[in-house]
Design a protein around this motif. Sequence first.
Motif, PDB file in Angstrom:
ATOM      1  N   GLN A   1      -4.065   1.260  -5.273  1.00 17.92           N
ATOM      2  CA  GLN A   1      -4.112   1.829  -3.927  1.00 17.92           C
ATOM      3  C   GLN A   1      -2.725   2.160  -3.392  1.00 17.92           C
ATOM      4  OE1 GLN A   1      -6.659  -1.190  -1.857  1.00 17.92           O
ATOM      5  NE2 GLN A   1      -8.059   0.520  -1.599  1.00 17.92           N
ATOM      6  N   THR A   2      -1.706   1.861  -4.165  1.00 12.39           N
ATOM      7  CA  THR A   2      -0.327   2.062  -3.718  1.00 12.39           C
ATOM      8  C   THR A   2       0.117   3.510  -3.882  1.00 12.39           C
ATOM      9  OG1 THR A   2       0.238  -0.214  -4.367  1.00 12.39           O
ATOM     10  CG2 THR A   2       2.062   1.322  -4.018  1.00 12.39           C
TER      11      THR A   2
ATOM     12  N   THR B   1     -11.056   0.399  -4.911  1.00  9.90           N
ATOM     13  CA  THR B   1      -9.725  -0.150  -5.183  1.00  9.90           C
ATOM     14  C   THR B   1      -9.009   0.577  -6.324  1.00  9.90           C
ATOM     15  OG1 THR B   1     -10.511  -1.821  -6.776  1.00  9.90           O
ATOM     16  CG2 THR B   1     -10.490  -2.431  -4.439  1.00  9.90           C
TER      17      THR B   1
ATOM     18  N   LYS C   1      -5.103   5.308  -1.039  1.00  3.48           N
ATOM     19  CA  LYS C   1      -5.632   5.761   0.237  1.00  3.48           C
ATOM     20  C   LYS C   1      -4.981   7.090   0.608  1.00  3.48           C
ATOM     21  CE  LYS C   1      -6.459   1.084   1.930  1.00  3.48           C
ATOM     22  NZ  LYS C   1      -6.258   0.102   3.031  1.00  3.48           N
TER      23      LYS C   1
ATOM     24  N   ASP D   1      -2.038  -2.686   6.646  1.00  2.00           N
ATOM     25  CA  ASP D   1      -1.537  -2.551   5.282  1.00  2.00           C
ATOM     26  C   ASP D   1      -0.045  -2.845   5.204  1.00  2.00           C
ATOM     27  OD1 ASP D   1      -3.984  -1.956   4.182  1.00  2.00           O
ATOM     28  OD2 ASP D   1      -3.718   0.216   4.258  1.00  2.00           O
TER      29      ASP D   1
ATOM     30  N   THR E   1       0.841  -1.192   0.000  1.00  2.00           N
ATOM     31  CA  THR E   1       0.000   0.000   0.000  1.00  2.00           C
ATOM     32  C   THR E   1       0.879   1.247   0.000  1.00  2.00           C
ATOM     33  OG1 THR E   1      -1.728  -1.182   1.224  1.00  2.00           O
ATOM     34  CG2 THR E   1      -1.851   1.218   1.221  1.00  2.00           C
TER      35      THR E   1
ATOM     36  N   SER F   1      -2.128   4.977   4.296  1.00  2.00           N
ATOM     37  CA  SER F   1      -2.398   3.561   4.576  1.00  2.00           C
ATOM     38  C   SER F   1      -3.297   3.426   5.791  1.00  2.00           C
ATOM     39  CB  SER F   1      -1.087   2.791   4.797  1.00  2.00           C
ATOM     40  OG  SER F   1      -0.466   3.204   6.006  1.00  2.00           O
TER      41      SER F   1
END
Length: 346
Positions: free
Chosen positions: A93-94, A245, A249, A299, A52, A295
Motif C-alpha cells: 500500500q506504500t 492490501t 491507495k 496513515d 503509506t 493516503s
Amino acid sequence: MLTPSPTTKGRGKPRTSNHIRKFSSPLALSGGKANIYFGDSLEFYDDWPTPTVIISDGAYGILGFNGDTPNPQHLKEWYLPHVEAWSRRASYQTTLWLWNTELGWATLHPLLEEYGWKFVALHVWDKGKAHIAGKNTSNLKHLPIVTEVCAQYVREPRISGKTIKEWLLDEWKRAGLKKSTANQAAGVKNAASRKYLDQGHLWYPPPPEAFERMVRFANEYGSPEGRPYFSLDGKRPISREEWLTLFPKFHPIQGWTNVWHRPPLKGKERVAKKKSAHLNQKPLDLTQLIIQLTSDPGDIVWEPFGGLFTGVLAAALLDRVGYGSEIDPEYYDLGAERLISGLTRC
C-alpha cells in the motif's frame, strides 16, 4: 543541550561546529502526529511504523547541500542503503514520491526497479519564468531549466512469482473456466474478460466487489481438484480485505494533472533568516497534494530527508502521522521551529 555527533552514513557530514541544538530528539508534536528525529534516517527506519507514503527529497547530485554528491553519477551509491530500507519496511500500500532533477531521477530509476519499485508516473513542477528572473543566462549552453520532477512509485506485488495480472488469469484458467465466463461471475458486461483478465495495457485490477464474486464463482464452479482458487496460503481463498492490501491507495483529485504550474516559493512561505534557509524547500500545497492522493487520515508518512520538515507538517495538517529526520543540526532546528509555529496556528 550540546549537539551529539550523529552518524554521517548516507547523508554526508553535518555542520556541527559550535552549534547548540535547541530541541531534543525525537520530538513529538500535535498529539504525536508530527515526529521528528535528529540524525541519519538510516538509524530510525526500523523504529518508525510502516509507511503509506514516503516523500524523498534527498541528494540531487548538484552539491546543493552539505553531503550532496558532486554529480548524478554518485546518486545510486548515496541512495542505495535508503532504498534497501524502504523496500524492507514498505507494504504493497506504500507509495514513494521521489523528488529530483530529470537526470537524477533517470539515474535512480534502475535502482528502484531493481528493488521492486514499480514506476507509476512522472510529475513535473513547472516554476515558470519567475524562477530565472534577474539571473544571467547568457552563458548557458541550453535553455534555462525551470522544472523539478516528482516520480511516483509503488511496490510490485508478486504471488508465487507472478504479477497480480498474471496470477488472476492463471487462477481462472487453472479452475478450468472460460475467459468469457468471468463477466458472468463478476456481474459485468465485458469488463472482466477485456480488463480484469487482460495481459496487456488495458488491464486493471477488479474492484473488491467484482473480485469477491470471481473468487466465489471459481471456487464453486471450478474444477474440484484444484481448490482453493485465488489463495495466498493454499488453504483458503483470499479475502476482500486481503485483496485491498495488495494495492497502493490512490484518491484522484479532479483538475490536477502530472504538470504542476506553481511559482517558486517567496515571501512568508519561504523559511528564511537573512536569506533563504534551504535551497530546495518544497511548497506545502504540493506536498499536501501528494499525501492526499495516496493516503487516508491516520496513515503514516515518512520524510527521511526532512530539511525543513514540509512533509511532516503537511501530514499533521491533513490528520496523518508524520515521521521525519534531519542530519544537519541547523536545518533540524529551523524545521522544528517551523513545525511548532505551523501546528500552533492550527
